[in-house]
Design a protein around this motif. Structure first.
Motif, PDB file in Angstrom:
ATOM      1  N   ASN A 284       0.835  -1.205   0.000  1.00  0.00           N
ATOM      2  CA  ASN A 284       0.000   0.000   0.000  1.00  0.00           C
ATOM      3  C   ASN A 284       0.870   1.256   0.000  1.00  0.00           C
ATOM      4  O   ASN A 284       0.575   2.224  -0.698  1.00  0.00           O
ATOM      5  CB  ASN A 284      -0.921   0.028   1.224  1.00  0.00           C
ATOM      6  N   LYS A 287       2.058   1.580  -3.449  1.00  0.00           N
ATOM      7  CA  LYS A 287       0.965   1.884  -4.367  1.00  0.00           C
ATOM      8  C   LYS A 287       0.459   3.320  -4.209  1.00  0.00           C
ATOM      9  O   LYS A 287       0.169   3.999  -5.184  1.00  0.00           O
ATOM     10  CB  LYS A 287      -0.156   0.885  -4.062  1.00  0.00           C
ATOM     11  N   TYR A 288       0.346   3.790  -2.958  1.00  0.00           N
ATOM     12  CA  TYR A 288      -0.219   5.115  -2.734  1.00  0.00           C
ATOM     13  C   TYR A 288       0.839   6.215  -2.647  1.00  0.00           C
ATOM     14  O   TYR A 288       0.567   7.306  -2.170  1.00  0.00           O
ATOM     15  CB  TYR A 288      -1.151   5.107  -1.512  1.00  0.00           C
ATOM     16  N   ASP A 312       4.855   6.289   4.656  1.00  0.00           N
ATOM     17  CA  ASP A 312       5.119   6.723   3.281  1.00  0.00           C
ATOM     18  C   ASP A 312       4.903   8.230   3.157  1.00  0.00           C
ATOM     19  O   ASP A 312       4.412   8.875   4.080  1.00  0.00           O
ATOM     20  CB  ASP A 312       4.228   5.946   2.287  1.00  0.00           C
ATOM     21  N   ARG A 331     -12.810   1.711  -0.031  1.00  0.00           N
ATOM     22  CA  ARG A 331     -11.656   2.241  -0.734  1.00  0.00           C
ATOM     23  C   ARG A 331     -11.764   3.760  -0.731  1.00  0.00           C
ATOM     24  O   ARG A 331     -12.658   4.319  -1.357  1.00  0.00           O
ATOM     25  CB  ARG A 331     -11.594   1.692  -2.164  1.00  0.00           C
ATOM     26  N   ALA A 332     -10.837   4.407   0.015  1.00  0.00           N
ATOM     27  CA  ALA A 332     -10.942   5.850   0.216  1.00  0.00           C
ATOM     28  C   ALA A 332     -10.718   6.628  -1.087  1.00  0.00           C
ATOM     29  O   ALA A 332     -11.202   7.752  -1.228  1.00  0.00           O
ATOM     30  CB  ALA A 332      -9.945   6.300   1.272  1.00  0.00           C
ATOM     31  N   HIS A 333      -9.968   6.037  -2.033  1.00  0.00           N
ATOM     32  CA  HIS A 333      -9.629   6.793  -3.243  1.00  0.00           C
ATOM     33  C   HIS A 333     -10.438   6.363  -4.457  1.00  0.00           C
ATOM     34  O   HIS A 333     -10.091   6.714  -5.583  1.00  0.00           O
ATOM     35  CB  HIS A 333      -8.125   6.664  -3.522  1.00  0.00           C
ATOM     36  N   GLY A 346      -7.559  -5.657   1.770  1.00  0.00           N
ATOM     37  CA  GLY A 346      -6.260  -5.944   2.394  1.00  0.00           C
ATOM     38  C   GLY A 346      -6.182  -5.465   3.837  1.00  0.00           C
ATOM     39  O   GLY A 346      -5.781  -6.209   4.733  1.00  0.00           O
ATOM     40  N   LEU A 347      -6.610  -4.221   4.073  1.00  0.00           N
ATOM     41  CA  LEU A 347      -6.502  -3.672   5.434  1.00  0.00           C
ATOM     42  C   LEU A 347      -7.491  -4.346   6.383  1.00  0.00           C
ATOM     43  O   LEU A 347      -7.191  -4.556   7.555  1.00  0.00           O
ATOM     44  CB  LEU A 347      -6.751  -2.165   5.430  1.00  0.00           C
TER      45      LEU A 347
HETATM   46  P1  ADP Z   1      -6.918  -1.629  -1.659  1.00  0.00           P
HETATM   47  O1  ADP Z   1      -5.594  -0.931  -1.632  1.00  0.00           O
HETATM   48  O2  ADP Z   1      -6.894  -2.940  -2.359  1.00  0.00           O
HETATM   49  O3  ADP Z   1      -8.035  -0.743  -2.121  1.00  0.00           O
HETATM   50  P2  ADP Z   1      -6.737  -1.900   1.271  1.00  0.00           P
HETATM   51  O4  ADP Z   1      -7.702  -2.605   2.163  1.00  0.00           O
HETATM   52  O5  ADP Z   1      -5.322  -2.329   1.346  1.00  0.00           O
HETATM   53  O6  ADP Z   1      -7.349  -2.053  -0.169  1.00  0.00           O
HETATM   54  O7  ADP Z   1      -6.857  -0.357   1.600  1.00  0.00           O
HETATM   55  C1  ADP Z   1      -8.129   0.251   1.734  1.00  0.00           C
HETATM   56  C2  ADP Z   1      -8.059   1.711   1.309  1.00  0.00           C
HETATM   57  O8  ADP Z   1      -7.257   2.452   2.233  1.00  0.00           O
HETATM   58  C3  ADP Z   1      -7.399   1.922  -0.036  1.00  0.00           C
HETATM   59  O9  ADP Z   1      -8.315   1.772  -1.103  1.00  0.00           O
HETATM   60  C4  ADP Z   1      -6.873   3.348   0.089  1.00  0.00           C
HETATM   61  O10 ADP Z   1      -7.905   4.274  -0.207  1.00  0.00           O
HETATM   62  C5  ADP Z   1      -6.538   3.470   1.577  1.00  0.00           C
HETATM   63  N1  ADP Z   1      -5.092   3.269   1.852  1.00  0.00           N
HETATM   64  C6  ADP Z   1      -4.499   2.140   2.318  1.00  0.00           C
HETATM   65  N2  ADP Z   1      -3.164   2.327   2.507  1.00  0.00           N
HETATM   66  C7  ADP Z   1      -2.909   3.603   2.139  1.00  0.00           C
HETATM   67  C8  ADP Z   1      -1.722   4.410   2.111  1.00  0.00           C
HETATM   68  N3  ADP Z   1      -0.531   3.931   2.509  1.00  0.00           N
HETATM   69  N4  ADP Z   1      -1.852   5.693   1.690  1.00  0.00           N
HETATM   70  C9  ADP Z   1      -3.057   6.187   1.313  1.00  0.00           C
HETATM   71  N5  ADP Z   1      -4.211   5.486   1.319  1.00  0.00           N
HETATM   72  C10 ADP Z   1      -4.149   4.199   1.733  1.00  0.00           C
END
Ligand code: ADP
Length: 381
Positions: A284, A287-288, A312, A331-333, A346-347
């Motif tokens: 993550n 990725k972010y 990060d 998914r926040a984004h 994942g989280l």
């Molecule tokens: P995914 O990445 O597959 O969408 P996750 O469960 O790992 O699912 O994360 C859930 C959401 O939390 C992500 O969609 C993202 O919006 C946010 N997120 C997780 N890790 C980060 C990070 N390091 N920086 C910013 N946003 C994050």
């Protein structure tokens, strides 16, 4: 009849007005009862001594009464009479009951319990809301609870989880075969044209991706159905974290994953599952933060707990969305320029794995500046 008429004429007008008012109030009360009775949810009202002073029809059925006027049990008798239990089947104490807590001043929202339904002779899932009832001065004089039978919803949810488990399990075999053949062909591909090699690499990557999704789905259904079993081994945290970080560092060229501290300590747990959590946090972080940059990993000891963090300097998480992170499929984004794909599980899986190790997973984040994800685990003595 005539005599009646006569006396009525003699009645002072105030008394007539009073009678009219009483009749109106009686009608209003009857209407209110009819409305309460027609509600499908059970409504129970209890006074300060725990006497149930009002129930509607659904409430009476819940309590196993033939009609609402029958002698009602008191709150103290309810856990025994209804065999009220937590969802995992463990019994609850009287003071844990939603209505008892509401009498103590708490507003209890949507609490799920298992109870034994006498009429159908089976366990049912009940979702309760309970609030204190207060007088004009704000003093608690009782409690009101609304109890809904959610058995159908829970059973449907379980069916969905079982379907997901079976579908994911069935998908694993063909994906493994696909990946296996793609790799064999890639290994013997020296004299193959580059375009074909690229196609095979795409098949290989695609199979990997499906495999990851399938594994996540399997994990979710296992967690929901309570089938996720954890191994228990002694893990030296410093070596463990270093090994995972080294491996993940090889997957990115744009990021510099640095270990800032490796406090020594051992924990007890499932190595593969904890690795899954750390990989999730690191991927993550990668990725972010699509622009690349530093990712700092820290292993600290705080108050008898090992605390691992991944920091990060990426896109961060908007304040108003932070409360929902680690909910299933959140998914926040989603739909923003920073939507980099994923299922939002994942989280959720990571948090569950950590909580089953008696630890905690949390984060701090500033939109545009980056995020730090932490998890703590009890240190082994
Ligand atoms: P995914 O990445 O597959 O969408 P996750 O469960 O790992 O699912 O994360 C859930 C959401 O939390 C992500 O969609 C993202 O919006 C946010 N997120 C997780 N890790 C980060 C990070 N390091 N920086 C910013 N946003 C994050």
């Amino acid at each position: 009849m005539e005599g009646d008429e006569l006396t009525r004429e003699q009645v002072p007008s105030e008394l007539t007005a009073l009678r009219k008012r009483v009749a109106e109030l009686e009608t209003a009360e009857a209407e209110l009862h009819a409305v309460i009775d027609s509600i499908n949810d059970a409504i129970l009202v209890a006074d300060l001594d725990g006497n149930i002073v009002l129930v509607n029809g659904a409430g009476a059925r819940l309590l196993g009464l033939l009609d609402p006027s029958e002698t009602r049990p008191t709150l103290t008798e309810l856990p025994g009479r209804l065999r009220i239990r937590r969802i995992d089947g463990s019994p609850i104490a009287l003071e844990e009951m939603a209505m008892a807590r509401a009498l103590a001043g708490q507003n209890v929202g949507l609490e799920d319990r298992l109870i034994f339904h006498g009429q159908s002779q089976r366990d049912v899932y009940m979702r309760t809301n309970a609030s204190p009832v207060r007088d004009d001065e704000g003093k608690i004089i009782g409690t009101v609870a609304v109890v809904r039978d959610v058995t159908d919803i829970v059973e449907l949810d379980k069916l969905k989880d079982e379907f997901m488990a079976v579908a994911a399990h069935e998908l694993r075999t063909p994906v493994t075969i696909m990946k296996g053949y793609a790799q064999v062909l890639l290994r013997t591909a020296e004299d193959m044209p580059t375009t074909r090699q690229r196609m095979l690499q795409a098949i290989d990557r695609g199979a990997d991706r499906i495999d990851r999704i399938v594994r996540d789905l399997l994990d979710i259904s296992r967690l929901q159905l309570g089938y996720l079993s954890l191994a228990s081994e002694t893990i030296g945290l410093a070596d463990f974290v270093k090994e995972v970080v080294d491996r993940m560092a090889m997957t990115t060229t744009r990021h510099d994953i640095r270990i800032v501290r490796l406090a020594p300590g051992t924990v007890q747990g499932d190595r593969d599952r904890l690795e899954q959590v750390l990989i999730n946090l690191l991927s993550n972080a990668i990725k972010y933060s699509p622009q690349g940059g530093d990712i700092q990993v820290d292993v600290a000891i705080r108050e008898g707990q090992a605390v691992v963090s991944v920091k990060d300097h990426g896109v961060g998480i908007p304040k108003e969305k932070q409360a929902n992170i680690s909910e299933r499929f959140y998914r926040a984004h989603n739909g923003t320029p920073h939507d980099y794909g994923g299922m939002g599980v994942g989280l959720y899986i990571s948090r569950e794995i950590i909580s089953r190790h008696n630890g905690r997973l949390w984060f701090e984040s500033n939109e545009g500046a980056g995020s730090t994800f932490y998890f703590s685990l009890p240190l082994q003595e």
